[in-house]
Write an enzyme that holds these catalytic residues in place. Structure first.
Site, PDB file in Angstrom:
ATOM      1  CE1 TYR A 101      -4.384   0.710  -0.420  1.00 27.06           C
ATOM      2  CE2 TYR A 101      -4.504  -1.392   0.838  1.00 27.06           C
ATOM      3  CZ  TYR A 101      -5.046  -0.719   0.177  1.00 27.06           C
ATOM      4  OH  TYR A 101      -6.336  -0.614  -0.369  1.00 27.06           O
ATOM      5  CD  GLU A 123      -4.696   5.084   0.438  1.00 26.16           C
ATOM      6  OE1 GLU A 123      -4.991   6.142   1.395  1.00 26.16           O
ATOM      7  OE2 GLU A 123      -5.563   4.205   0.195  1.00 26.16           O
ATOM      8  CG  ASP A 176      -7.900  10.118 -24.563  1.00 27.35           C
ATOM      9  OD1 ASP A 176      -6.925   9.501 -24.698  1.00 27.35           O
ATOM     10  OD2 ASP A 176      -8.832  10.106 -24.030  1.00 27.35           O
ATOM     11  CB  THR A 211      -3.944   3.530 -22.172  1.00 23.62           C
ATOM     12  OG1 THR A 211      -4.016   3.839 -23.532  1.00 23.62           O
ATOM     13  CG2 THR A 211      -5.536   3.644 -21.809  1.00 23.62           C
ATOM     14  CE  LYS A 236      -5.942   2.044 -26.081  1.00 29.40           C
ATOM     15  NZ  LYS A 236      -6.352   2.916 -24.796  1.00 29.40           N
ATOM     16  NE  ARG A 267      -5.327  -4.504 -19.941  1.00 29.07           N
ATOM     17  CZ  ARG A 267      -6.016  -4.043 -21.250  1.00 29.07           C
ATOM     18  NH1 ARG A 267      -6.831  -3.092 -21.225  1.00 29.07           N
ATOM     19  NH2 ARG A 267      -5.560  -4.826 -22.265  1.00 29.07           N
TER      20      ARG A 267
HETATM   21  N1  DSN Z   1     -11.427   0.510 -25.579  1.00 26.40           N
HETATM   22  C1  DSN Z   1     -10.286   1.420 -25.949  1.00 26.40           C
HETATM   23  C2  DSN Z   1     -10.042   1.076 -27.444  1.00 26.40           C
HETATM   24  O1  DSN Z   1     -10.227  -0.031 -27.656  1.00 26.40           O
HETATM   25  O2  DSN Z   1      -9.574   2.038 -28.159  1.00 26.40           O
HETATM   26  C3  DSN Z   1     -10.263   2.809 -25.792  1.00 26.40           C
HETATM   27  O3  DSN Z   1     -10.586   2.909 -24.303  1.00 26.40           O
END
Ligand code: DSN
Length: 430
Positions: free
Chosen positions: A51, A53, A197, A223, A226, A232
């Site tokens: 933990y 925080e 974004d 994120t 990707k 993730r």
């Molecule tokens: N679900 C994601 C995507 O596939 O682009 C975006 O959050």
């Protein structure tokens, strides 16, 4: 996995079955990738027990010396990667990162503009079924039907009319470069802030194969799993930190001077508790990988591969939104061939090819059916595939979509796809 095999054979079998799927099928979901062994090891490490925080040096728990070092490394590497003054690596996801930014840049029901989900935006950019659409007054802009690119006449018109406090650019199914500079002009004209974004192209931005959001965006979110090929999770960055222009007050500590401080407190304690320290360590590992020349070459190949699939699909007479791609993804409009996105997704899956159904701009079908599919190249590029392999993949896709009821043909393609995948092995040591 020797322990889990002994203690929980059901989950062991599920992980094995997913491993088999990842090895034997063509992963073309634009938002997915194959993280390295080092990223996976960190995510599966004993750091999950801790933990922490708070932030490094200012935690609400003892025993944080080691995890403090992990978070410091993650933040430093991320700042270097994006040439940014501030980084927050705690958001559990892209949605949390976006919520964290909205919390700072907006008040409840303030007006904000974002790309319509059906035109390539994102759920958190004002969809009515999402917190964003309920907590804020979202005005959507769209793309032009003829070009598939952002309709800047509409963006200007709506910005002047509705005076949003924040404009969001970027989305999850926009195949072209995000036009940061053009959005900045609009934002400046009405005194709005600009948020990028960049969850989809962040790896490409880090590698310099997509234009930089700086100096145009005030803040970006992403994120980490990707094109960036990490675990993730989510992140928030400021190119340059700036003074709190809203006189916002933080509970207990009073007026806060810098936006970075507001963002930190917006994520924790604002919307999250304990950070996922195992994931933060894995983010640090991924950022180190992304700082290498190998990653730059990998990112260039992602784009070359996406262009190769696009070119072949165009030769095969498919309609691509915007006529092609600048990035890692293409959006195929299947309306003319009479196959829905849902059917295409299912039939391709039967043939060992994974894509997702996707709304296309001005879609007449529902989000559960859709008229399109989205195809992305980050994962197949990680497997080492090149342009000639993309041509082959486009042909596999075509053979399924042109004969969607021919089950025998689909079985034959599945066999060919399996053999093809075997020549690009992945996770052999697992
Ligand atoms: N679900 C994601 C995507 O596939 O682009 C975006 O959050």
């Amino acid at each position: 996995m020797k322990n889990i095999k002994q203690t929980d054979v059901e989950i062991y079998d599920i992980i094995k079955s997913e491993l088999k799927r990842q090895r034997n099928t063509l992963e073309l979901i634009a938002s997915e990738n194959f993280a390295s062994y080092s990223v996976i090891e960190s995510t599966g490490s004993i750091l999950t027990n801790k933990y922490a925080e708070g932030y490094p040096g200012k935690r609400y728990y003892g025993g944080c010396e080691s995890v403090d070092m992990a978070e410091d490394l993650a933040r430093d590497r991320l700042k270097e990667l994006f040439n940014a003054e501030y980084a927050n690596v705690q958001p559990h996801s892209g949605s949390q990162a976006n919520m964290g930014v909205f919390n700072v840049f907006l008040n409840h029901m303030d007006t904000v503009m974002g790309l319509d989900l059906a035109h390539g935006g994102h759920l958190t950019h004002g969809s009515k079924v999402n917190f964003s659409g309920n907590m804020y007054n979202f005005i959507s802009y769209s793309v032009l039907e003829e070009t598939g690119r952002v309709n800047f006449d509409e963006v200007w018109e709506k910005a002047k009319k509705y005076k949003p406090k924040l404009i969001i650019c970027g989305g999850s199914a926009y195949p072209r470069f995000v036009e940061f500079e053009k959005f900045k002009e609009v934002a400046d004209s009405i005194g709005a802030h600009l948020m990028g974004d960049v969850a989809h192209p962040s790896g490409l931005i880090a590698a310099g194969v997509h234009p930089s959001p700086w100096p145009y965006c005030d803040v970006i979110t992403s994120t980490t799993h990707k094109t960036l090929r990490g675990p993730r999770g989510g992140m928030i960055l400021l190119g340059k930190d700036f003074e709190n222009p809203w006189n916002k007050i933080a509970p207990k500590s009073g007026r806060i001077k810098m936006v970075s401080e507001l963002l930190d407190s917006s994520i924790m304690p604002g919307i999250q508790g304990g950070p996922l320290m195992h994931v933060i360590a894995a983010k640090a590992v991924a950022f180190k990988e992304a700082l290498t020349d190998e990653f730059k070459e990998y990112s260039k190949q992602i784009v070359r591969n996406a262009k190769a699939i696009a070119d072949e699909m165009l030769k095969l007479d498919y309609k691509l939104i915007s006529g092609g791609t600048d990035t890692h993804l293409i959006l195929v409009d299947l309306s003319d061939i009479g196959v829905s996105g849902k059917m295409a997704e299912n039939k391709l899956e039967d043939a060992g090819i994974t894509v997702n159904k996707n709304m296309v701009p001005f879609d007449k079908k529902s989000p559960m059916i859709t008229s399109g599919i989205r195809i992305g190249t980050p994962a197949v590029t990680t497997r080492g595939m090149k342009e000639k392999d993309m041509t082959k993949i486009a042909k596999f896709i075509d053979q399924v979509l042109k004969n969607p009821s021919d089950e025998q043909n689909i079985r034959k393609i599945k066999h060919e796809v399996n053999e093809f995948c075997a020549s690009f092995p992945i996770y052999e040591d697992l």
